[in-house]
Design a protein around this motif. Structure first.
Motif, PDB file in Angstrom:
ATOM      1  N   ARG A  74      11.627  -7.116  22.740  1.00  0.00           N
ATOM      2  CA  ARG A  74      11.124  -6.048  23.612  1.00  0.00           C
ATOM      3  C   ARG A  74       9.708  -6.357  24.094  1.00  0.00           C
ATOM      4  NH1 ARG A  74      10.682  -1.500  20.139  1.00  0.00           N
ATOM      5  NH2 ARG A  74      12.913  -1.328  20.285  1.00  0.00           N
ATOM      6  N   GLU A 106      14.931  -5.300  19.283  1.00  0.00           N
ATOM      7  CA  GLU A 106      13.708  -5.031  18.527  1.00  0.00           C
ATOM      8  C   GLU A 106      12.751  -6.225  18.580  1.00  0.00           C
ATOM      9  OE1 GLU A 106      12.673  -2.242  16.947  1.00  0.00           O
ATOM     10  OE2 GLU A 106      14.426  -1.243  17.786  1.00  0.00           O
ATOM     11  N   ASP A 149      14.485  -1.124  26.344  1.00  0.00           N
ATOM     12  CA  ASP A 149      15.652  -1.190  25.455  1.00  0.00           C
ATOM     13  C   ASP A 149      16.949  -1.122  26.254  1.00  0.00           C
ATOM     14  OD1 ASP A 149      13.922  -1.335  23.350  1.00  0.00           O
ATOM     15  OD2 ASP A 149      14.283   0.710  22.623  1.00  0.00           O
ATOM     16  N   THR A 169       9.320   2.022  26.731  1.00  0.00           N
ATOM     17  CA  THR A 169      10.072   1.384  25.646  1.00  0.00           C
ATOM     18  C   THR A 169      11.559   1.668  25.783  1.00  0.00           C
ATOM     19  OG1 THR A 169       8.166   1.569  24.177  1.00  0.00           O
ATOM     20  CG2 THR A 169      10.300   1.224  23.140  1.00  0.00           C
ATOM     21  N   ALA A 170      11.901   2.892  26.107  1.00  0.00           N
ATOM     22  CA  ALA A 170      13.310   3.244  26.289  1.00  0.00           C
ATOM     23  C   ALA A 170      13.910   2.477  27.468  1.00  0.00           C
ATOM     24  CB  ALA A 170      13.458   4.747  26.500  1.00  0.00           C
ATOM     25  N   GLU A 205      -1.631  12.372  24.992  1.00  0.00           N
ATOM     26  CA  GLU A 205      -0.223  12.773  24.934  1.00  0.00           C
ATOM     27  C   GLU A 205       0.546  12.180  26.107  1.00  0.00           C
ATOM     28  OE1 GLU A 205       0.005  17.005  24.758  1.00  0.00           O
ATOM     29  OE2 GLU A 205      -1.020  17.106  22.820  1.00  0.00           O
ATOM     30  N   GLN A 263       1.200   8.528  25.513  1.00  0.00           N
ATOM     31  CA  GLN A 263       2.251   8.355  24.514  1.00  0.00           C
ATOM     32  C   GLN A 263       3.637   8.566  25.147  1.00  0.00           C
ATOM     33  OE1 GLN A 263       1.936   7.239  21.419  1.00  0.00           O
ATOM     34  NE2 GLN A 263       4.139   7.308  21.175  1.00  0.00           N
ATOM     35  N   PHE A 264       3.761   9.598  25.990  1.00  0.00           N
ATOM     36  CA  PHE A 264       5.036   9.845  26.673  1.00  0.00           C
ATOM     37  C   PHE A 264       5.406   8.687  27.586  1.00  0.00           C
ATOM     38  CE2 PHE A 264       4.223  14.607  26.181  1.00  0.00           C
ATOM     39  CZ  PHE A 264       5.081  14.704  25.106  1.00  0.00           C
ATOM     40  N   LYS A 265       4.416   8.151  28.314  1.00  0.00           N
ATOM     41  CA  LYS A 265       4.682   7.012  29.201  1.00  0.00           C
ATOM     42  C   LYS A 265       5.106   5.787  28.413  1.00  0.00           C
ATOM     43  CE  LYS A 265       1.720   8.205  33.114  1.00  0.00           C
ATOM     44  NZ  LYS A 265       0.545   7.793  33.898  1.00  0.00           N
ATOM     45  N   ALA A 266       4.449   5.540  27.281  1.00  0.00           N
ATOM     46  CA  ALA A 266       4.794   4.385  26.449  1.00  0.00           C
ATOM     47  C   ALA A 266       6.205   4.528  25.894  1.00  0.00           C
ATOM     48  CB  ALA A 266       3.790   4.228  25.313  1.00  0.00           C
ATOM     49  N   ASP A 267       6.563   5.730  25.464  1.00  0.00           N
ATOM     50  CA  ASP A 267       7.919   5.967  24.948  1.00  0.00           C
ATOM     51  C   ASP A 267       8.963   5.767  26.035  1.00  0.00           C
ATOM     52  OD1 ASP A 267       6.844   6.508  22.479  1.00  0.00           O
ATOM     53  OD2 ASP A 267       6.975   8.694  22.694  1.00  0.00           O
ATOM     54  N   ALA A 268       8.674   6.237  27.236  1.00  0.00           N
ATOM     55  CA  ALA A 268       9.617   6.087  28.348  1.00  0.00           C
ATOM     56  C   ALA A 268       9.771   4.613  28.726  1.00  0.00           C
ATOM     57  CB  ALA A 268       9.140   6.895  29.555  1.00  0.00           C
TER      58      ALA A 268
END
Length: 192
Positions: free
Chosen positions: A127, A124, A110, A106-107, A96, A99-104
């Motif tokens: 990136r 897209e 972007d 990616t944001a 988990e 996953q949070f680190k990867a989402d952060a």
């Protein structure tokens, strides 16, 4: 010592200023509507009421699904703790966290690409070319990307009434050279 104490009328604080029935009359608005007259405010059609109810039910269903999922995860974690399977619990928490680190990350990528002037399609697409975890490494890879693939420019007229300006046509350099030569020859600058 008595000069620092303030005399208080405690009876003043203990009594209600208005009885409960009078307070109810003050706070309740007059909701009675005379027959034949519509109440003031917005009147909804049946379709609008149905749409509002449908939206509300969808939100409630989504909320209950989230709560069920959270309760299921919590129960699973309690079961693992009871069974003393801390290693599995640790691995789930690590997944988990990753996953949070990867989402952060990616944001962050972007946001950097958008700030550099890239369109949504380009964000897209490009990136994956931003490498690194720190701001410095991301900035360096962004600068490299900007030199290799410049941001797509939007051709927009500053006047709001004119709308979008069309992209200029690309010309063949060979044809541009020939036309320039012809103009110079006709003006007399070149003699041959």
């Amino acid at each position: 010592m008595n000069k620092f104490l303030l005399p208080l009328d405690l009876q003043f604080f203990a009594e209600d200023a208005t009885p409960n029935d009078e307070l109810a009359k003050i706070t309740e608005p007059d909701t009675a509507v005379e027959p034949g007259k519509t109440p003031e405010g917005k009147v909804f059609t049946q379709e609008q009421v149905d749409a509002i109810i449908k939206d509300r039910l969808a939100r409630e269903k989504q909320q209950s699904e989230k709560e069920k999922e959270a309760a299921r995860k919590e129960a699973e974690q309690k079961q693992l703790v009871e069974q003393e399977q801390f290693k599995q619990l640790y691995e789930q928490t690590q997944q988990e966290l990753q996953q949070f680190k990867a989402d952060a990350l990616t944001a962050k990528k972007d946001a950097m690409l958008a700030k550099a002037g890239y369109s949504e399609e380009q964000i897209e697409k490009y990136r994956k070319y931003l490498d690194g975890d720190t701001d410095e490494s991301l900035s360096a890879s962004l600068e490299e990307l900007k030199t290799d693939i410049p941001p797509k420019k939007e051709y927009v007229d500053p006047s709001a009434s004119n709308g979008k300006r069309e992209k200029p046509e690309t010309t063949d350099l060979k044809e541009a050279g020939k036309s320039l030569y012809q103009r110079l020859k006709e003006s007399g600058s070149i003699r041959r």
